[in-house]
Design a protein around this motif. Structure first.
Motif, PDB file in Angstrom:
ATOM      1  N   UNK A 111       0.825  -1.213   0.000  1.00 57.67           N
ATOM      2  CA  UNK A 111       0.000   0.000   0.000  1.00 57.67           C
ATOM      3  C   UNK A 111       0.858   1.262   0.000  1.00 57.67           C
ATOM      4  N   UNK A 112       0.196   2.412  -0.124  1.00 58.74           N
ATOM      5  CA  UNK A 112       0.874   3.699  -0.007  1.00 58.74           C
ATOM      6  C   UNK A 112       1.310   3.862   1.447  1.00 58.74           C
ATOM      7  N   UNK A 113       2.475   4.455   1.646  1.00 61.90           N
ATOM      8  CA  UNK A 113       3.002   4.658   2.995  1.00 61.90           C
ATOM      9  C   UNK A 113       3.215   6.152   3.257  1.00 61.90           C
ATOM     10  N   UNK A 114       3.499   6.471   4.503  1.00 59.69           N
ATOM     11  CA  UNK A 114       3.821   7.854   4.847  1.00 59.69           C
ATOM     12  C   UNK A 114       5.088   8.316   4.129  1.00 59.69           C
ATOM     13  N   UNK A 115       5.983   7.393   3.843  1.00 53.78           N
ATOM     14  CA  UNK A 115       7.207   7.738   3.106  1.00 53.78           C
ATOM     15  C   UNK A 115       6.863   8.175   1.684  1.00 53.78           C
ATOM     16  N   UNK A 116       5.927   7.476   1.021  1.00 53.75           N
ATOM     17  CA  UNK A 116       5.479   7.893  -0.314  1.00 53.75           C
ATOM     18  C   UNK A 116       4.868   9.288  -0.251  1.00 53.75           C
TER      19      UNK A 116
END
Length: 153
Positions: free
Chosen positions: A12-17
């Motif tokens: 999934x999308x992460x806070x890093x992305x």
């Protein structure tokens, strides 16, 4: 108009992305987040679910556009008139891998420039792969995933 593509699986999308995208917004007029469909990988989330998730996360940002694609990333760049490709760098090994891809992309499409954005230290250990592993064993991933994405998991 400066158009960039930030490609990835976002599974999934992460806070890093999110951090990489947010730090890129001031550099470009339009940013496409391109969900690359990899035929050799079985995704954790469907491409459609990833699109919905990314739209929810970036609903507040008019410069962001979400699109799924198949095939060569440089071909997708050309189809959306993106002259730039954004890549996030977390570690030295990421840099080596991304540098090789950027050099190959440059050989195939010299008009498309790769832009590397180094991850903030607090996000350098976050990866979708590790998040998927935590999810597999019913662990709490809320500190790694944007709030707007949690309901999609």
């Amino acid at each position: 108009m400066k158009i960039a593509l930030f490609p990835g699986s976002f599974d999934p999308v992460t806070k890093a992305h999110v951090d990489i995208v947010e730090r890129s917004i001031g550099l470009f007029d339009k940013i496409y987040i391109g969900i690359g469909a990899n035929s050799t990988k079985q995704g954790f989330l469907s491409v459609g679910k990833r699109e919905e998730m990314l739209r929810a996360v970036f609903a507040h940002e008019p410069k962001i556009h979400i699109a799924a694609y198949e095939g060569l990333t440089i071909d997708f760049c050309r189809s959306i008139n993106a002259a730039y490709m954004i890549r996030g760098i977390r570690t030295v090994s990421d840099f080596e891998y991304e540098k090789a891809i950027a050099q190959m992309n440059h050989a195939l499409a010299p008009e498309i420039e790769s832009i590397f954005i180094v991850s903030k230290p607090g996000y350098s250990s976050i990866s979708s792969t590790i998040v998927r592993e935590i999810l597999k064993y019913n662990g709490d991933v809320s500190q790694f995933i944007p709030k707007a994405a949690l309901s999609f998991l």
